[in-house]
Design a protein around this motif. Structure first.
Motif, PDB file in Angstrom:
ATOM      1  N   ASN A 126       2.839 -11.585  30.148  1.00 54.44           N
ATOM      2  CA  ASN A 126       2.142 -12.801  30.542  1.00 54.44           C
ATOM      3  C   ASN A 126       0.727 -12.874  29.977  1.00 54.44           C
ATOM      4  O   ASN A 126       0.152 -13.946  29.869  1.00 54.44           O
ATOM      5  CB  ASN A 126       2.088 -12.906  32.079  1.00 54.44           C
ATOM      6  CG  ASN A 126       1.691 -14.286  32.544  1.00 54.44           C
ATOM      7  OD1 ASN A 126       2.333 -15.270  32.229  1.00 54.44           O
ATOM      8  ND2 ASN A 126       0.604 -14.372  33.286  1.00 54.44           N
TER       9      ASN A 126
ATOM     10  N   TYR B 258       9.828  -5.950  31.912  1.00 57.83           N
ATOM     11  CA  TYR B 258       8.990  -7.084  32.330  1.00 57.83           C
ATOM     12  C   TYR B 258       9.811  -8.109  33.117  1.00 57.83           C
ATOM     13  O   TYR B 258       9.372  -8.615  34.151  1.00 57.83           O
ATOM     14  CB  TYR B 258       8.374  -7.727  31.092  1.00 57.83           C
ATOM     15  CG  TYR B 258       7.596  -8.993  31.346  1.00 57.83           C
ATOM     16  CD1 TYR B 258       6.297  -8.949  31.851  1.00 57.83           C
ATOM     17  CD2 TYR B 258       8.158 -10.244  31.086  1.00 57.83           C
ATOM     18  CE1 TYR B 258       5.583 -10.104  32.078  1.00 57.83           C
ATOM     19  CE2 TYR B 258       7.451 -11.404  31.323  1.00 57.83           C
ATOM     20  CZ  TYR B 258       6.161 -11.335  31.812  1.00 57.83           C
ATOM     21  OH  TYR B 258       5.451 -12.487  32.052  1.00 57.83           O
TER      22      TYR B 258
ATOM     23  N   ALA C 166      10.573  -6.635  36.538  1.00 63.40           N
ATOM     24  CA  ALA C 166       9.390  -6.660  37.399  1.00 63.40           C
ATOM     25  C   ALA C 166       9.123  -8.066  37.922  1.00 63.40           C
ATOM     26  O   ALA C 166       8.697  -8.247  39.073  1.00 63.40           O
ATOM     27  CB  ALA C 166       8.179  -6.132  36.633  1.00 63.40           C
ATOM     28  N   TYR C 167       9.376  -9.070  37.074  1.00 64.82           N
ATOM     29  CA  TYR C 167       9.206 -10.451  37.532  1.00 64.82           C
ATOM     30  C   TYR C 167      10.199 -10.762  38.657  1.00 64.82           C
ATOM     31  O   TYR C 167       9.853 -11.417  39.649  1.00 64.82           O
ATOM     32  CB  TYR C 167       9.412 -11.412  36.366  1.00 64.82           C
ATOM     33  CG  TYR C 167       9.277 -12.876  36.754  1.00 64.82           C
ATOM     34  CD1 TYR C 167       8.038 -13.493  36.785  1.00 64.82           C
ATOM     35  CD2 TYR C 167      10.396 -13.627  37.102  1.00 64.82           C
ATOM     36  CE1 TYR C 167       7.906 -14.828  37.150  1.00 64.82           C
ATOM     37  CE2 TYR C 167      10.279 -14.959  37.469  1.00 64.82           C
ATOM     38  CZ  TYR C 167       9.037 -15.552  37.488  1.00 64.82           C
ATOM     39  OH  TYR C 167       8.920 -16.871  37.857  1.00 64.82           O
TER      40      TYR C 167
ATOM     41  N   VAL D 136      11.447  -8.656  40.764  1.00 59.83           N
ATOM     42  CA  VAL D 136      10.967  -7.983  41.973  1.00 59.83           C
ATOM     43  C   VAL D 136       9.887  -8.826  42.645  1.00 59.83           C
ATOM     44  O   VAL D 136       9.869  -8.998  43.869  1.00 59.83           O
ATOM     45  CB  VAL D 136      10.424  -6.581  41.627  1.00 59.83           C
ATOM     46  CG1 VAL D 136       9.722  -5.964  42.833  1.00 59.83           C
ATOM     47  CG2 VAL D 136      11.553  -5.675  41.157  1.00 59.83           C
ATOM     48  N   ALA D 137       8.968  -9.371  41.827  1.00 56.62           N
ATOM     49  CA  ALA D 137       7.906 -10.211  42.377  1.00 56.62           C
ATOM     50  C   ALA D 137       8.457 -11.473  43.029  1.00 56.62           C
ATOM     51  O   ALA D 137       7.843 -12.017  43.961  1.00 56.62           O
ATOM     52  CB  ALA D 137       6.902 -10.571  41.274  1.00 56.62           C
ATOM     53  N   ARG D 138       9.605 -11.931  42.554  1.00 63.48           N
ATOM     54  CA  ARG D 138      10.235 -13.117  43.130  1.00 63.48           C
ATOM     55  C   ARG D 138      11.037 -12.802  44.390  1.00 63.48           C
ATOM     56  O   ARG D 138      11.557 -13.708  45.034  1.00 63.48           O
ATOM     57  CB  ARG D 138      11.151 -13.778  42.090  1.00 63.48           C
ATOM     58  CG  ARG D 138      10.407 -14.501  40.964  1.00 63.48           C
ATOM     59  CD  ARG D 138       9.716 -15.763  41.457  1.00 63.48           C
ATOM     60  NE  ARG D 138      10.650 -16.657  42.103  1.00 63.48           N
ATOM     61  CZ  ARG D 138      11.415 -17.550  41.459  1.00 63.48           C
ATOM     62  NH1 ARG D 138      11.332 -17.647  40.146  1.00 63.48           N
ATOM     63  NH2 ARG D 138      12.234 -18.332  42.129  1.00 63.48           N
TER      64      ARG D 138
ATOM     65  N   CYS E  37      16.333 -14.462  34.260  1.00 57.03           N
ATOM     66  CA  CYS E  37      15.933 -13.078  33.999  1.00 57.03           C
ATOM     67  C   CYS E  37      17.019 -12.325  33.234  1.00 57.03           C
ATOM     68  O   CYS E  37      16.733 -11.541  32.319  1.00 57.03           O
ATOM     69  CB  CYS E  37      15.627 -12.370  35.315  1.00 57.03           C
ATOM     70  SG  CYS E  37      14.150 -12.984  36.171  1.00 57.03           S
TER      71      CYS E  37
END
Length: 674
Positions: free
Chosen positions: A139, A152, A155-156, A158-160, A185
């Motif tokens: 990002n 990446y 990890a996105y 996981v953040a969601r 994803c």
């Protein structure tokens, strides 16, 4: 003794028998979707005991015969119930079948986004996450390899809010930047997997949280299975010689714009035998470079050094028409005064002086006192003998007559991925064995799984060392049957060479990828105007800052890569208190060197790209602080020195005296004061 248990959400696990489960099958897929299908005897009209979105965990319990017994639980699968088909046969038994999928199901639905900047109608810069992604960059615009891009995307997710962990992710290869719209994803993950189809993304459930791992063949353990004397059937493996690639040639092409001229560029990356008729040739378009210049013509007229001379009077006569009416011998210049304070040497006569030229201007008025005589045109007698103050206005400048040029915009070309041909050649030159085998055991052994390699003894001799990639595993817990599929990954079309072409063909390079998070500021597309013309002044603009980092790469005569990397983020301050805004520019400064003849430190002027000096001053030289001398203000230390040519040397200082220079060399002690 082996017992299988099933766990519902956070409840305590129960055995399959106690849960009324009559059939249970676990499927695992490399680079794919793991699933658990189980059937429960129940009234097919009743409410399901495992409703939609229920979290399911399958546990394998081993209880030893020791006293007391040792119980070991291993989680084999964690997922959520997504489908609930029901079945009834007339008046016969009723059942409800449930299918739970691992988090790949969520990754296939969760969109992947990155932050993009835009300008509102009022001119304010705003940013928001949008489902447009530059694969190969994070990002913040940092370059990523294929494995890092997969990490990446995970990890996105996981953040969601997707409940997964990230295990060991191999780096993979550096791939060309790829801009995609409206992708999930999992789309990003499979796009990266296509470049190295012998890599396997697999899941570890032992912690009860699905953990994603990406493993290259070099990191996979090999499991050897015996085909003779055990219940193995339908073992068949086909070596895929047809998929081995003799050579790969990758052509990168991009277009550069230099001050209005278009320049086409090419770079070729090869591996293996590229003369072979069955080589693979790929073409990747990269974002090109762009360079924009502005120019300004400036004309000036120098003021005379002495206004009282004939040349000076001639200049005045041209500026003040009244003086031109008098013969040169009938008037003289007494004094010249100017209102300006800069004493610039020239007058602007044409064009303008832009601020980016580095030159200055000043509006001022000149007052000239002249003594003159008015004579009769008939007799030549003096009619008047007077003094007079005359004035003229001018724009004075220190510019010269020339065309000034400035580069207002520079965007470097997308970097060529290093060693991609070699990485693809290694991946596609592996000899795969497509096929499979079925094992019948009292209980499934679970020693095979995606992320492992399979070799089989008791069959063809080559099978004993084939190390075939495990792609699909199906475990039937009721019968103890394990069905194994090996070889190439058909989910990536790796079972034919079309996969590598699809990876290249489906790619779109990113336009203006560098501006993804910068937006358009109020003057982001503005070009500097002139600061002063001969008659008026135009407002200045601030040149756009398009790059936070500049890297220039070339090769020396020995074809060794030389990288000049100007990255402010790489600066580590010895004292964090010295962090501040800095301007690096070419400056003249003193550099220390060793005078071998006189055995003292000396300094000479050099030029370099440095900032203003900061921090506390350091004494160098004799005790008086002079820069020359055999002493330095330290005790027993080693100083790192750098030759002007860039080589490192170590200077040993003992008792304040330099005792060892390492080798004869001029050097600069890092970092020199300005």
């Amino acid at each position: 003794m082996i017992t299988y248990l099933i766990k519902k959400n956070s409840a305590a696990p129960t055995t399959l028998e106690d849960s009324g489960i009559t059939a249970c099958t676990l499927k695992q897929q490399a680079n794919g979707l793991d699933s658990l299908t189980f059937t429960q005897s129940n009234d097919w009209l009743a409410s399901p005991a495992w409703p939609y979105a229920t979290t399911v965990a399958l546990i394998r319990r081993i209880t030893t015969a020791a006293v007391p017994p040792v119980v070991t639980d291993t989680c084999l699968f964690v997922g959520t119930v997504e489908t609930i088909p029901r079945q009834a046969q007339g008046a016969g038994p009723h059942s409800i079948t449930y299918t739970a999928f691992n988090p790949v199901f969520d990754l296939q639905i969760c969109e992947l986004s990155q932050e993009w900047a835009s300008t509102s109608a009022g001119g304010a810069v705003t940013s928001a996450f949008e489902p447009t992604v530059v694969l190969g960059e994070d990002n913040n615009g940092n370059r990523l390899t294929s494995g890092q891009t997969i990490k990446y995307a995970l990890a996105y997710a996981v953040a969601r809010g997707i409940n997964i962990d990230i295990g060991t992710i191999d780096d993979g290869v550096t791939v060309p930047i790829d801009e995609r719209d409206n992708i999930k994803c999992w789309d990003a993950i499979t796009s990266m997997l296509r470049y190295t189809p012998d890599y396997v993304l697999w899941w570890d459930y032992t912690s009860f949280t699905p953990t994603a791992n990406l493993t290259s063949p070099a990191s996979m353990p090999t499991v050897s299975k015996e085909l003779i004397g055990v219940s193995a059937e339908t073992a068949a493996f086909t070596p895929r010689y047809d998929l081995r690639v003799p050579g790969i040639q990758i052509i990168y092409r991009w277009t550069g714009e230099y001050d209005g001229r278009t320049i086409k560029r090419r770079q070729i990356d090869t591996a293996g035998n590229i003369a072979h008729p069955r080589r693979i040739s790929l073409i990747y378009d990269l974002e090109g470079s762009r360079s924009v210049f502005i120019s300004q013509d400036v004309e000036v007229e120098n003021y005379p050094d002495d206004w009282t001379t004939a040349a000076g009077k001639e200049k005045l006569a041209a500026l003040i028409p009244w003086l031109a009416q008098l013969p040169s011998g009938d008037w003289s210049v007494d004094t010249v005064n100017r209102t300006g304070t800069k004493s610039y040497p020239a007058r602007l006569t044409g064009g303008s002086v832009p601020s980016w030229s580095g030159k200055k201007t000043e509006h001022e008025t000149f007052t000239i006192r002249v003594s003159y005589k008015m004579k009769s045109t008939e007799t030549g007698s003096i009619l008047e003998d007077l003094e007079k103050d005359l004035t003229f206005a001018a724009t004075s400048t220190n510019a010269t007559s020339k065309t000034y040029r400035k580069q207002t915009e520079w965007i470097e070309a997308e970097p060529v991925p290093p060693n991609l041909a070699a990485a693809l050649f290694e991946s596609w030159n592996r000899l795969h064995y497509d096929g499979g085998v079925v094992f019948h055991e009292q209980d499934c052994s679970f020693d095979l799984a995606p992320g492992k390699l399979l070799s089989c003894t008791g069959g063809q001799a080559e099978w004993a060392t084939m190390a075939a990639l495990v792609q699909d595993i199906t475990h039937d817990l009721a019968t103890g049957t394990t069905t194994v599929k090996t070889g190439t990954c058909h989910r990536l079309e790796a079972d034919n060479v079309i996969a590598v072409y699809r990876a290249a063909r489906g790619r779109r390079f990113s336009y203006l990828r560098l501006g993804r998070t910068s937006g358009d500021s109020s003057n982001g597309s503005q070009i500097d105007g002139a600061s002063t013309t001969a008659n008026n002044s135009v407002a200045d603009g601030t040149p756009p800052c398009l790059r936070r980092r500049l890297a220039v790469e070339s090769k020396d005569p020995d074809e060794k890569a030389v990288l000049i990397d100007l990255d402010p983020a790489a600066i580590t301050y010895a004292d964090p208190a010295n962090k501040a805004d800095r301007t690096l520019q070419l400056r003249e400064f003193y550099a220390l060197y060793w005078d071998e003849i006189n055995s003292i430190l000396k300094a000479k002027l050099v030029q370099g790209l440095i900032s203003d000096s900061y921090g506390d001053a350091k004494d160098v030289g004799s005790s008086s602080g002079d820069i020359d001398g055999t002493f330095v203000n330290v005790s027993n230390v080693e100083l790192t020195a750098t030759k002007l040519q860039g080589q490192k040397r170590t200077i040993t200082v003992a008792g304040g005296v330099i005792t060892d220079l390492g080798t004869d060399a001029d050097f600069i002690i890092d970092t020199p004061e300005a």
